[in-house]
Design an enzyme around this catalytic site. Structure first.
Site, PDB file in Angstrom:
ATOM      1  CG  PHE A 413      -1.857  -1.096   1.384  1.00 36.78           C
ATOM      2  CD1 PHE A 413      -3.128  -1.018   0.825  1.00 36.78           C
ATOM      3  CD2 PHE A 413      -1.505  -2.251   2.089  1.00 36.78           C
ATOM      4  CE1 PHE A 413      -4.026  -2.057   0.967  1.00 36.78           C
ATOM      5  CE2 PHE A 413      -2.399  -3.282   2.225  1.00 36.78           C
ATOM      6  CZ  PHE A 413      -3.668  -3.197   1.673  1.00 36.78           C
ATOM      7  CG  ASP A 414       1.296   5.806  -1.678  1.00 36.52           C
ATOM      8  OD1 ASP A 414       2.236   5.993  -0.884  1.00 36.52           O
ATOM      9  OD2 ASP A 414       0.791   6.704  -2.377  1.00 36.52           O
ATOM     10  N   GLY A 415       0.771   5.252   1.233  1.00 33.35           N
ATOM     11  CA  GLY A 415       0.187   5.837   2.439  1.00 33.35           C
ATOM     12  C   GLY A 415      -0.898   6.848   2.159  1.00 33.35           C
ATOM     13  CG  PHE A 530      -4.004  -1.133  -3.559  1.00 32.09           C
ATOM     14  CD1 PHE A 530      -5.103  -1.150  -4.408  1.00 32.09           C
ATOM     15  CD2 PHE A 530      -3.722  -2.270  -2.801  1.00 32.09           C
ATOM     16  CE1 PHE A 530      -5.909  -2.270  -4.496  1.00 32.09           C
ATOM     17  CE2 PHE A 530      -4.513  -3.394  -2.892  1.00 32.09           C
ATOM     18  CZ  PHE A 530      -5.611  -3.405  -3.740  1.00 32.09           C
ATOM     19  CG  ASP A 532      -2.208   8.730  -4.378  1.00 34.26           C
ATOM     20  OD1 ASP A 532      -2.395   9.929  -4.136  1.00 34.26           O
ATOM     21  OD2 ASP A 532      -1.152   8.127  -4.061  1.00 34.26           O
TER      22      ASP A 532
END
Length: 560
Positions: A413-415, A530, A532
């Site tokens: 995951f990205d933060g 993931f 954004d």
């Protein structure tokens, strides 16, 4: 010659047969038969004639003890005539009368004896009986006296005589076998209806086995062969791992992952035909190739990893319902579903729920299916799902073929704008990076707002704790990663404290401080990453990482 002369000639030829002497001899014979005298034949033993009453019926007391089938019919006249040659008059007078007749009269009975006489069932003239009528009468009276004195002892014999009178032609052996069969298999009124096979089983006989048709035996052999065949098939399926297909979990307890057909399989060729030639040609292409297995898509390895986690959970918790439930969500027509089903079964994917909307958007069914995560290759549908409050991401396949771990689900995951809100991105874009560091240091103890994938991380953490409870922390089939561009010294503390406040654990946290993420992801080899930002997605694709773009917040238009 006239008819009258023939009759006269016939009368002249038979004249001596009806002479006065012959008539008297016949009369004397009739009297002797009525009186029951004993006559003897020439060169033969004496025979006893039964005594009859005035109506011609035999007197019961005159029955011979050895006679088994007496007849009560009176002897016929022709029958007495046919016996003239074999009977001897009892007295000398009668013999003299017979001997004094003419030679023609002695030879005349031969034609009469040659004539067929009616069958006589009487057996009173039994060669075994040599007792006179007086002796028989005395014997019968003595037996009657004994029966009267001891009726109980003679009752079986009386019953036997009654049976003998009912079955005159039955032999002793058949009668004994019948009595034995009745004693062994008594006839009782059935309590319920039974078929012929059931009744035959109760009363078996060798005759039934010998007379059994070959068709029945062949049918029994075929039934035995069928039973053996199905037993072998059952054994084969029990040994086959795919036969024990687990039941899907209940939707209200499961973690539902909705995957589009283009994300699960590679349908680039069909998509090209749809855009260039239209829907009808696309349908025709799919129907003609429905037996051709589709190639794996970007979400294929991720789905396989989810199934492995379910298998491990079922080993530890056989009745577990908190599992991953995969739903194939697509806007394809129902006829295309045949090819999708064939491909799913070919790869052994445990996907039981399908949603084929026939050209309409499937986003409206996501909430009905209680979807926790939606993965698609269409960015517009992903954007619609994000607006509906459903965690969604656009899938992209890696440019290189990378080997992935088959025994552990790895999710990176990205933060910001993925697990957390896009608050930091807004500050950075509006006030710069230095202002962002000051803001994070000031609000270090304040938890960040949640992002769109925070719920999915919670689901993964809940399943991880089930393995920790079984002392499977080091062998847990789920591993999570935080790969962020934040700096650990200036803004990393707030991230870790936020996860702690949420009660979530992250297995590995990688703070890159703005460095490229591709090389790190190659080392991790996650089943899905993931993020954004599209430039991070494109950089990871070059290294073969399967990525999922999350169009959320300020960066939601970067995919356009």
């Amino acid at each position: 010659m006239s008819q009258t002369s023939l009759k006269q000639k016939k009368k002249n030829e038979t004249g001596p047969r009806y002479s006065k002497d012959s008539l008297e001899a016949d009369k004397s014979r009739k009297d002797s038969e009525k009186s029951g005298v004993c006559l003897s034949t020439q060169g033969s033993q004496e025979l006893t004639l039964p005594k009859t009453d005035s109506r011609g019926y035999l007197v019961r007391n005159q029955w011979s003890r050895t006679s088994r089938s007496p007849s009560t019919r009176a002897p016929a006249v022709d029958e007495s005539r046919s016996k003239n040659t074999s009977l001897k008059p009892p007295s000398s007078s009668t013999t003299s009368r017979t001997s004094s007749t003419s030679p023609s009269h002695q030879e005349s009975p031969k034609p009469l004896s040659a004539q067929p006489s009616p069958p006589t069932p009487t057996t009173a003239l039994d060669s075994r009986s040599s007792t006179t009528p007086e002796v028989q009468l005395q014997t019968g009276s003595r037996r009657s006296t004994k029966m009267a004195e001891n009726s109980d002892a003679w009752s079986p014999g009386l019953g036997r005589e009654i049976r003998e009178s009912r079955y005159p032609r039955e032999s002793r052996d058949s009668r004994d076998s019948r009595d034995t069969h009745q004693r062994e298999y008594p006839r009782t009124p059935p309590a319920e209806w039974k078929s012929y096979a059931q009744r035959r089983a109760l009363y078996p006989s060798q005759l039934d086995q010998d007379c059994m048709p070959d068709l029945v035996r062949q049918r029994e052999e075929e039934e035995d062969e069928d039973d053996a065949y199905w037993a072998s098939v059952r054994t084969l399926y029990e040994k086959t791992p795919s036969c024990s297909r687990p039941r899907p979990p209940k939707p209200k307890h499961a973690i539902t992952i909705a995957v589009s057909s283009r994300a699960l399989f590679n349908m680039v060729d069909g998509r090209k035909i749809y855009k260039e030639e239209g829907l009808e040609k696309y349908m025709e292409y799919q129907l003609s190739n429905e037996n051709v297995v589709l190639a794996p898509g970007p979400a294929f390895r991720f789905v396989k990893a989810l199934q492995h986690v379910n298998a491990r959970l079922r080993e530890l918790y056989p009745d577990e319902q908190d599992l991953f439930d995969i739903v194939l969500m697509t806007n394809n027509h129902a006829q295309v579903g045949v090819r999708l089903i064939n491909s799913v079964n070919h790869y052994g994917l445990l996907i039981d729920r399908f949603c084929l909307t026939g050209g309409k958007s499937p986003i409206g069914y996501l909430k009905a299916y209680l979807t926790n995560l939606y993965l698609s290759a269409d960015s517009e549908k992903v954007q619609e799902a994000i607006q509906e409050g459903i965690a969604s991401a656009t899938m992209f396949d890696g440019a290189k073929d990378v080997a992935y771990c088959d025994t552990q689900l790895r999710v990176a995951f990205d933060g910001d704008a993925v697990l957390f809100s896009d608050e930091s991105d807004h500050i950075t874009k509006e006030h710069g990076l230095d202002k962002f560091f000051q803001h994070e240091a000031l609000f270090e103890n304040k938890p960040l707002a949640q992002g769109p994938l925070k719920g999915f991380l919670e689901d993964l953490g809940r399943l991880q704790k089930k393995f920790y409870a079984k002392d499977e922390r080091l062998c847990c089939p789920i591993r999570t990663y935080l790969v962020t561009a934040r700096s650990a010294a200036s803004s990393g503390a707030r991230v870790l404290k936020t996860l702690r406040r949420w009660g979530l654990e992250i297995d590995e946290a990688l703070f890159l401080a703005g460095a490229p993420k591709g090389p790190i992801l190659v080392k991790i080899r996650p089943h899905i990453f993931f993020d954004d930002h599209m430039f991070h997605i494109e950089g990871a694709q070059k290294f073969g990482t399967i990525t999922a773009h999350v169009p959320y917040g300020i960066n939601q238009k970067e995919n356009n």
